[in-house]
Design a protein around this motif. Structure first.
Motif, mmCIF file in Angstrom:
data_model
loop_
_atom_site.group_PDB
_atom_site.id
_atom_site.type_symbol
_atom_site.label_atom_id
_atom_site.label_comp_id
_atom_site.label_asym_id
_atom_site.label_seq_id
_atom_site.Cartn_x
_atom_site.Cartn_y
_atom_site.Cartn_z
ATOM 1 N N ARG A 1 -38.697 -10.156 19.128
ATOM 2 C CA ARG A 1 -40.049 -10.678 19.329
ATOM 3 C C ARG A 1 -40.102 -12.142 18.915
ATOM 4 N NH1 ARG A 1 -44.445 -6.932 19.503
ATOM 5 N NH2 ARG A 1 -45.719 -8.712 18.862
ATOM 6 N N THR A 2 -40.871 -12.938 19.636
ATOM 7 C CA THR A 2 -41.030 -14.344 19.285
ATOM 8 C C THR A 2 -41.678 -14.492 17.914
ATOM 9 O OG1 THR A 2 -41.148 -14.966 21.609
ATOM 10 C CG2 THR A 2 -42.048 -16.535 20.029
ATOM 11 N N ASP A 3 -42.700 -13.698 17.630
ATOM 12 C CA ASP A 3 -43.358 -13.852 16.324
ATOM 13 C C ASP A 3 -42.413 -13.493 15.182
ATOM 14 O OD1 ASP A 3 -43.481 -11.100 16.814
ATOM 15 O OD2 ASP A 3 -45.673 -10.977 16.724
ATOM 16 N N PRO B 1 -45.100 -8.062 25.283
ATOM 17 C CA PRO B 1 -44.748 -8.730 24.023
ATOM 18 C C PRO B 1 -43.933 -9.990 24.284
ATOM 19 C CG PRO B 1 -43.404 -6.747 24.326
ATOM 20 C CD PRO B 1 -44.417 -6.749 25.433
ATOM 21 N N ARG B 2 -44.319 -11.112 23.650
ATOM 22 C CA ARG B 2 -43.511 -12.331 23.770
ATOM 23 C C ARG B 2 -42.173 -12.101 23.098
ATOM 24 N NH1 ARG B 2 -47.215 -16.529 25.650
ATOM 25 N NH2 ARG B 2 -48.799 -15.191 26.562
ATOM 26 N N PRO B 3 -41.109 -12.608 23.686
ATOM 27 C CA PRO B 3 -41.024 -13.696 24.670
ATOM 28 C C PRO B 3 -41.301 -13.324 26.122
ATOM 29 C CG PRO B 3 -38.824 -12.943 24.120
ATOM 30 C CD PRO B 3 -39.776 -12.199 23.223
ATOM 31 N N ILE B 4 -41.555 -12.072 26.447
ATOM 32 C CA ILE B 4 -41.834 -11.735 27.844
ATOM 33 C C ILE B 4 -43.194 -12.330 28.204
ATOM 34 C CG2 ILE B 4 -42.020 -9.875 29.539
ATOM 35 C CD1 ILE B 4 -40.612 -8.089 27.331
ATOM 36 N N GLU C 1 -38.882 -17.882 29.931
ATOM 37 C CA GLU C 1 -39.187 -17.090 28.734
ATOM 38 C C GLU C 1 -38.316 -17.517 27.554
ATOM 39 O OE1 GLU C 1 -40.960 -13.125 30.998
ATOM 40 O OE2 GLU C 1 -38.810 -13.243 30.576
ATOM 41 N N LEU D 1 -41.745 -3.893 34.807
ATOM 42 C CA LEU D 1 -42.538 -4.064 33.587
ATOM 43 C C LEU D 1 -43.599 -5.147 33.770
ATOM 44 C CD1 LEU D 1 -42.563 -3.439 30.364
ATOM 45 C CD2 LEU D 1 -41.510 -5.685 30.236
ATOM 46 N N SER E 1 -38.875 2.073 28.159
ATOM 47 C CA SER E 1 -38.667 0.631 28.317
ATOM 48 C C SER E 1 -39.959 -0.028 28.792
ATOM 49 C CB SER E 1 -37.546 0.366 29.312
ATOM 50 O OG SER E 1 -36.336 0.873 28.800
ATOM 51 N N LEU F 1 -31.738 0.054 17.258
ATOM 52 C CA LEU F 1 -30.425 -0.562 17.104
ATOM 53 C C LEU F 1 -29.577 0.163 16.064
ATOM 54 C CD1 LEU F 1 -29.319 -3.061 18.526
ATOM 55 C CD2 LEU F 1 -30.253 -4.439 16.673
ATOM 56 N N TYR G 1 -40.822 -0.070 23.714
ATOM 57 C CA TYR G 1 -40.556 0.529 22.398
ATOM 58 C C TYR G 1 -39.760 -0.357 21.453
ATOM 59 C CZ TYR G 1 -35.801 1.828 23.908
ATOM 60 O OH TYR G 1 -34.501 1.805 24.341
ATOM 61 N N PRO G 2 -38.761 -1.142 21.945
ATOM 62 C CA PRO G 2 -37.971 -1.865 20.933
ATOM 63 C C PRO G 2 -38.747 -3.000 20.282
ATOM 64 C CG PRO G 2 -36.895 -1.890 23.105
ATOM 65 C CD PRO G 2 -38.289 -1.418 23.298
ATOM 66 N N TYR G 3 -39.893 -3.346 20.873
ATOM 67 C CA TYR G 3 -40.676 -4.478 20.376
ATOM 68 C C TYR G 3 -41.725 -4.055 19.353
ATOM 69 C CZ TYR G 3 -38.538 -6.906 24.305
ATOM 70 O OH TYR G 3 -37.621 -7.440 25.184
ATOM 71 N N THR H 1 -31.054 -2.681 30.493
ATOM 72 C CA THR H 1 -31.533 -3.157 29.184
ATOM 73 C C THR H 1 -30.485 -2.978 28.093
ATOM 74 O OG1 THR H 1 -32.534 -1.013 28.727
ATOM 75 C CG2 THR H 1 -33.958 -2.686 29.697
ATOM 76 N N TYR I 1 -34.205 -7.213 25.179
ATOM 77 C CA TYR I 1 -34.069 -5.839 25.665
ATOM 78 C C TYR I 1 -34.441 -5.906 27.149
ATOM 79 C CZ TYR I 1 -34.740 -0.834 26.304
ATOM 80 O OH TYR I 1 -34.672 0.452 26.778
ATOM 81 N N SER J 1 -51.669 -5.769 20.819
ATOM 82 C CA SER J 1 -52.093 -7.146 20.561
ATOM 83 C C SER J 1 -50.890 -8.070 20.550
ATOM 84 C CB SER J 1 -52.792 -7.214 19.204
ATOM 85 O OG SER J 1 -51.817 -7.069 18.179
ATOM 86 N N ALA J 2 -51.164 -9.375 20.480
ATOM 87 C CA ALA J 2 -50.080 -10.366 20.445
ATOM 88 C C ALA J 2 -49.171 -10.154 19.243
ATOM 89 C CB ALA J 2 -50.664 -11.772 20.421
ATOM 90 N N SER J 3 -49.710 -9.582 18.177
ATOM 91 C CA SER J 3 -48.882 -9.365 16.990
ATOM 92 C C SER J 3 -48.287 -7.957 16.946
ATOM 93 C CB SER J 3 -49.693 -9.635 15.723
ATOM 94 O OG SER J 3 -50.796 -8.760 15.661
ATOM 95 N N GLY J 4 -48.454 -7.185 18.030
ATOM 96 C CA GLY J 4 -47.770 -5.898 18.092
ATOM 97 C C GLY J 4 -48.547 -4.723 17.522
#
Lengths: 297, 297
Positions: free
Chosen positions: B83-85, A273-276, B116, A255, A46, A82, A50-52, A140, B109, A16-19
């Motif tokens: 993430r933007t959020d 996932p935003r910002p993408i 964006e 991606l 990638s 990280l 995963y990092p998001y 990346t 990443y 979802s937009a919130s992950g």
């Protein structure tokens, strides 16, 4: 123990937009890959963003994928983070859940030294007991892994394989030979970068870590099989047939293209996932045309 | 509203191995900067290891710093996130806590496009109401910000300033002129990269975002003041006196050097977040020698 060879297919992680991961949609993607008989699923790579995603959501995704894949296909899972302690937690989660191996990229913000990457990988492999595939993804991580560093990493207990970007055709054989000379016998060398993968396989790469195969496993398996039986002409013919897909990957990133393609095929409606951002409508139409023309899906 | 000009001093964020901020030690660092009368404190910048800390720990650090700084010095705070959020949540936290501005870097990443980055900044500025300083740090984000993109960003409501890496002396005037031509009147252009900062200030940069000033505010303030009164000879003389420190920053990264220096000065005993390693003993001895020789601390 899983032998990291053959075609490893990397699906997106619908969320979802919130992950929050859409585990039903993810199961659908993993089930298609198991049915196609890929050699492994590369979950939360990638391409799997995963990092998001939070640790909890990564565990939910892994549990769902392992349940769907059970007995059909091994699951490799991205455990990069990280912080070293965070990557170790993720690797322990993956080991406890039953993943075949962990994909560990040297994710960084502050640029890392070779020694820092070495100690990071050692801490994660040693502390988790999870077999580790070192995930060299300079696009990346912006970290360049030399053959000398890979040689050191490949001698760490538990580090069993590497996923490295395939060089262009003119350089791929030399690059693989340099890596092979640096690592011990039995250490598995595999390649990413889909549009260079056929030549990498023909030059001796033992695994293809593929974004395209996460959605289109059959044409990728055909390339792998041709390369494995030494039929370079057929592998190159099959690869050339996918050139319009590779052109989209190179122009817009694999991606973003596979998110659009998954939606076009009706497999899931997720956005990256935003910002993408999702691809603009005109490019999406190009993706739809290529999917249709190549008979993908 | 805070005017983002002058010397902004970036302290480290002392924290435990597991990422729990040592708020008493952080207060000590912020208190020194307030007493030295820097123009602002740049909390949780790259030097403050913001991407390595959780939202809760970033809020604890901010609350402690704001309490220590109250009425003495404005606090800018890093609100960047993948993430933007998440970045929006951090900016809202900072706005609610009373930070003067948020420093927003295009952390990535998956490499980001200009559109964006633009949408990311717009969402954070618009959704938080926090004044935003766009944080151009290509060494960590690997994103190159063109004057054209900065021009677009500078016209977003709430985006009031930019922190850009200072170019080497031969190029700095042209670079600042190009940025100045791209942004509206009143938009504040400031510089990072300590060893190029004196020339940047002399070329018209309005702020110096400084790692060195996070530990050694007085010699940095002296450079700033000389530059502001147009005394290029004195600014350059003071800058040249710090050349041994700049050499250490360039060789080992300013982050690693200031962690060692803070420990050498007895200000705090923190180490950087792993995988970043403390400097080896021999380099640490070099840092101690330079701190002693230059009369820093």
């Amino acid at each position: 123990m899983t032998d990291l060879t053959g075609l490893s297919a990397f699906p997106i992680t619908p969320a979802s937009a919130s992950g929050v991961v859409d585990v039903a949609a993810l199961r659908g993607l993993v089930g298609r890959l198991a049915a196609a008989k890929v050699d492994s699923v590369g979950l939360l790579g990638s391409t799997g963003s995963y990092p998001y995603l939070t640790r909890d959501e990564r565990r939910r995704a892994l549990d769902a994928a392992l349940d769907e894949a059970a007995g059909r296909v091994p699951v490799l899972v991205g455990v990069g983070a990280l912080r070293t302690d965070a990557a170790l937690d993720l690797a322990r989660d993956a080991q406890a859940a039953g993943a075949a191996a962990g994909l560990l990229a040297p994710v960084s913000y502050t640029p890392l030294s070779d020694d820092e990457v070495f100690e990071h990988v050692r801490a994660v492999a040693d502390g988790s007991g999870l077999p580790i595939c070192f995930y060299d993804n300079p696009g990346t991580t912006h970290f360049a892994v030399s053959p000398a560093l890979l040689g050191r990493l490949s001698r760490l207990p538990g580090v069993v394989a590497a996923k490295s970007p395939a060089a262009p055709a003119a350089e791929v054989a030399g690059r693989i030979a340099a890596l092979r000379a640096a690592v011990p016998d039995g250490f598995r060398l595999g390649s990413s970068v889909d549009w260079h993968a056929a030549e990498a396989l023909l030059a001796g790469s033992e695994a293809w870590y593929s974004v395209a195969a996460g959605l289109f496993p059959r044409p990728c398996l055909a390339i792998l099989r041709a390369a494995r039986r030494g039929d370079g002409a057929e592998a190159r013919r099959l690869d050339a047939a996918l050139a319009p897909l590779w052109a989209l990957f190179r122009a817009h990133s694999s991606l973003r293209v596979v998110y659009a393609a998954a939606d076009i095929l009706g497999l899931c409606r997720a956005e990256p996932p935003r910002p993408i951002l999702p691809l603009p409508a005109a490019v999406r139409a190009d993706v739809a045309a290529v999917v249709e023309r190549l008979g993908l899906g």
